[in-house]
Design a protein around this motif. Structure first.
Motif, PDB file in Angstrom:
ATOM      1  N   HIS A   1       0.817  -1.214   0.000  1.00  0.00           N
ATOM      2  CA  HIS A   1       0.000   0.000   0.000  1.00  0.00           C
ATOM      3  C   HIS A   1       0.854   1.269   0.000  1.00  0.00           C
ATOM      4  O   HIS A   1       0.347   2.355  -0.315  1.00  0.00           O
ATOM      5  N   LEU A   2       2.112   1.154   0.353  1.00  0.00           N
ATOM      6  CA  LEU A   2       2.994   2.320   0.290  1.00  0.00           C
ATOM      7  C   LEU A   2       3.199   2.752  -1.156  1.00  0.00           C
ATOM      8  O   LEU A   2       3.497   3.924  -1.427  1.00  0.00           O
ATOM      9  N   LYS A   3       2.991   1.815  -2.080  1.00  0.00           N
ATOM     10  CA  LYS A   3       3.138   2.119  -3.508  1.00  0.00           C
ATOM     11  C   LYS A   3       1.784   2.308  -4.176  1.00  0.00           C
ATOM     12  O   LYS A   3       1.635   3.158  -5.060  1.00  0.00           O
ATOM     13  N   GLU A   4       0.795   1.519  -3.764  1.00  0.00           N
ATOM     14  CA  GLU A   4      -0.547   1.584  -4.345  1.00  0.00           C
ATOM     15  C   GLU A   4      -1.567   1.652  -3.211  1.00  0.00           C
ATOM     16  O   GLU A   4      -1.829   0.660  -2.553  1.00  0.00           O
ATOM     17  N   MET A   5      -2.150   2.827  -2.980  1.00  0.00           N
ATOM     18  CA  MET A   5      -3.110   2.998  -1.883  1.00  0.00           C
ATOM     19  C   MET A   5      -4.516   2.596  -2.328  1.00  0.00           C
ATOM     20  O   MET A   5      -5.464   3.391  -2.297  1.00  0.00           O
ATOM     21  N   ASN A   6      -4.652   1.375  -2.777  1.00  0.00           N
ATOM     22  CA  ASN A   6      -5.924   0.859  -3.277  1.00  0.00           C
ATOM     23  C   ASN A   6      -5.817  -0.655  -3.360  1.00  0.00           C
ATOM     24  O   ASN A   6      -4.825  -1.236  -2.910  1.00  0.00           O
ATOM     25  N   HIS A   7      -6.820  -1.293  -3.946  1.00  0.00           N
ATOM     26  CA  HIS A   7      -6.763  -2.731  -4.188  1.00  0.00           C
ATOM     27  C   HIS A   7      -6.964  -3.004  -5.675  1.00  0.00           C
ATOM     28  O   HIS A   7      -7.679  -3.922  -6.076  1.00  0.00           O
ATOM     29  N   SER A   8      -6.321  -2.198  -6.489  1.00  0.00           N
ATOM     30  CA  SER A   8      -6.402  -2.341  -7.939  1.00  0.00           C
ATOM     31  C   SER A   8      -5.517  -3.497  -8.410  1.00  0.00           C
ATOM     32  O   SER A   8      -4.775  -4.103  -7.621  1.00  0.00           O
ATOM     33  N   SER A   9      -5.570  -3.777  -9.696  1.00  0.00           N
ATOM     34  CA  SER A   9      -4.710  -4.821 -10.260  1.00  0.00           C
ATOM     35  C   SER A   9      -3.238  -4.455 -10.083  1.00  0.00           C
ATOM     36  O   SER A   9      -2.383  -5.345  -9.906  1.00  0.00           O
ATOM     37  N   SER A  10      -2.938  -3.170 -10.102  1.00  0.00           N
ATOM     38  CA  SER A  10      -1.552  -2.733  -9.899  1.00  0.00           C
ATOM     39  C   SER A  10      -1.081  -3.055  -8.484  1.00  0.00           C
ATOM     40  O   SER A  10       0.074  -3.451  -8.267  1.00  0.00           O
ATOM     41  N   PHE A  11      -1.986  -2.890  -7.514  1.00  0.00           N
ATOM     42  CA  PHE A  11      -1.644  -3.220  -6.130  1.00  0.00           C
ATOM     43  C   PHE A  11      -1.329  -4.703  -6.004  1.00  0.00           C
ATOM     44  O   PHE A  11      -0.292  -5.087  -5.431  1.00  0.00           O
ATOM     45  N   TRP A  12      -2.211  -5.550  -6.532  1.00  0.00           N
ATOM     46  CA  TRP A  12      -2.008  -6.995  -6.401  1.00  0.00           C
ATOM     47  C   TRP A  12      -0.769  -7.462  -7.157  1.00  0.00           C
ATOM     48  O   TRP A  12      -0.128  -8.444  -6.771  1.00  0.00           O
ATOM     49  N   ALA A  13      -0.390  -6.735  -8.204  1.00  0.00           N
ATOM     50  CA  ALA A  13       0.833  -7.069  -8.926  1.00  0.00           C
ATOM     51  C   ALA A  13       2.055  -6.833  -8.038  1.00  0.00           C
ATOM     52  O   ALA A  13       3.029  -7.599  -8.086  1.00  0.00           O
ATOM     53  N   VAL A  14       2.005  -5.770  -7.227  1.00  0.00           N
ATOM     54  CA  VAL A  14       3.099  -5.496  -6.285  1.00  0.00           C
ATOM     55  C   VAL A  14       3.193  -6.620  -5.254  1.00  0.00           C
ATOM     56  O   VAL A  14       4.287  -7.095  -4.937  1.00  0.00           O
ATOM     57  N   VAL A  15       2.049  -7.045  -4.734  1.00  0.00           N
ATOM     58  CA  VAL A  15       2.024  -8.138  -3.754  1.00  0.00           C
ATOM     59  C   VAL A  15       2.564  -9.420  -4.380  1.00  0.00           C
ATOM     60  O   VAL A  15       3.411 -10.116  -3.805  1.00  0.00           O
ATOM     61  N   GLU A  16       2.091  -9.725  -5.575  1.00  0.00           N
ATOM     62  CA  GLU A  16       2.462 -10.991  -6.232  1.00  0.00           C
ATOM     63  C   GLU A  16       3.942 -11.052  -6.573  1.00  0.00           C
ATOM     64  O   GLU A  16       4.544 -12.129  -6.580  1.00  0.00           O
ATOM     65  N   GLN A  17       4.527  -9.917  -6.853  1.00  0.00           N
ATOM     66  CA  GLN A  17       5.949  -9.892  -7.186  1.00  0.00           C
ATOM     67  C   GLN A  17       6.798 -10.444  -6.047  1.00  0.00           C
ATOM     68  O   GLN A  17       7.808 -11.111  -6.266  1.00  0.00           O
ATOM     69  N   THR A  18       6.390 -10.163  -4.826  1.00  0.00           N
ATOM     70  CA  THR A  18       7.120 -10.657  -3.652  1.00  0.00           C
ATOM     71  C   THR A  18       6.555 -11.986  -3.154  1.00  0.00           C
ATOM     72  O   THR A  18       7.293 -12.824  -2.634  1.00  0.00           O
ATOM     73  N   MET A  19       5.250 -12.186  -3.322  1.00  0.00           N
ATOM     74  CA  MET A  19       4.572 -13.351  -2.768  1.00  0.00           C
ATOM     75  C   MET A  19       3.653 -13.966  -3.828  1.00  0.00           C
ATOM     76  O   MET A  19       2.443 -13.695  -3.846  1.00  0.00           O
ATOM     77  N   PRO A  20       4.179 -14.794  -4.724  1.00  0.00           N
ATOM     78  CA  PRO A  20       3.394 -15.370  -5.825  1.00  0.00           C
ATOM     79  C   PRO A  20       2.172 -16.175  -5.366  1.00  0.00           C
ATOM     80  O   PRO A  20       1.188 -16.273  -6.103  1.00  0.00           O
ATOM     81  N   ASP A  21       2.212 -16.732  -4.161  1.00  0.00           N
ATOM     82  CA  ASP A  21       1.085 -17.546  -3.669  1.00  0.00           C
ATOM     83  C   ASP A  21       0.163 -16.752  -2.743  1.00  0.00           C
ATOM     84  O   ASP A  21      -0.515 -17.326  -1.890  1.00  0.00           O
TER      85      ASP A  21
END
Length: 202
Positions: free
Chosen positions: A162-182
């Motif tokens: 959320h420090l990079k994407e203050m939402n739950h958009s596809s861009s936010f989940w892409a940031v999460v997935e980059q570090t945590m694919p599962d």
């Protein structure tokens, strides 16, 4: 909290067919009607500013089967939930432990993600594992330290993203997935864990 969103459309009037149930109405500049069944079983309706009360109530009556089924599911979860009572002194001790542990977790994942919070704080929130505000401050509930470590890691990565994407958009989940694919599996397990235990500070 379970939610069902339906686009606005013309519906037949049901005002004389089904008794209206109680609900809390919240109006905003949204384009769709949404029903929320809260953990206590109460019904919240979120509606566009100019939607008529009659239209809203017809919408609720159309969805009564879904509302009833959702309330039943929440009731079943509540019956199987384990209640753990802790003293205020224990809660204070757990908060201290949580702060030390979660600051270490944040430091580790901050290095991986290249994202640094301005502060990491611990609170006693009952319904939220964590949050991030516009100042870059991250908050965690002390209850998080009772979850399995892989779920704690997911919450930490989620809030740092959320420090990079203050939402739950596809861009936010892409940031999460980059570090945590599962992350999808961990998110599912976290929701299940949330319904298994309830901590009460006495």
């Amino acid at each position: 909290m379970l939610v069902r969103k339906i686009p606005l459309r013309r519906m037949p009037s049901l005002s004389n067919m089904v008794k209206m149930m109680d609900y809390n109405l919240v109006r905003s500049k949204r384009k769709t009607l949404a029903l929320y069944v809260r953990q206590d079983g109460s019904l919240e309706v979120r509606a566009p500013l100019k939607t008529s009360k009659g239209y809203i109530e017809d919408f609720i009556k159309q969805k009564q089967d879904w509302i009833t089924a959702t309330r039943s599911k929440l009731s079943d979860r509540q019956e199987t939930k384990k209640t753990v009572q802790i003293s205020a002194a224990d809660a204070a001790r757990y908060k201290k432990q949580a702060k030390e542990y979660l600051q270490l977790k944040c430091r580790y994942y901050s290095e991986l993600m290249g994202l640094r919070p301005s502060a990491v704080r611990i609170n006693s929130a009952k319904t939220r594992w964590g949050s991030c505000n516009g100042k870059g401050e991250i908050n965690f509930t002390f209850r998080l330290i009772f979850a399995p470590e892989e779920l704690i890691d997911y919450v930490v990565v989620h809030e740092l993203a959320h420090l990079k994407e203050m939402n739950h958009s596809s861009s936010f989940w892409a940031v999460v997935e980059q570090t945590m694919p599962d992350y999808r599996e961990r998110r599912k397990r976290l929701r299940e864990h949330q319904h298994q235990f309830e901590f009460i500070v006495t």
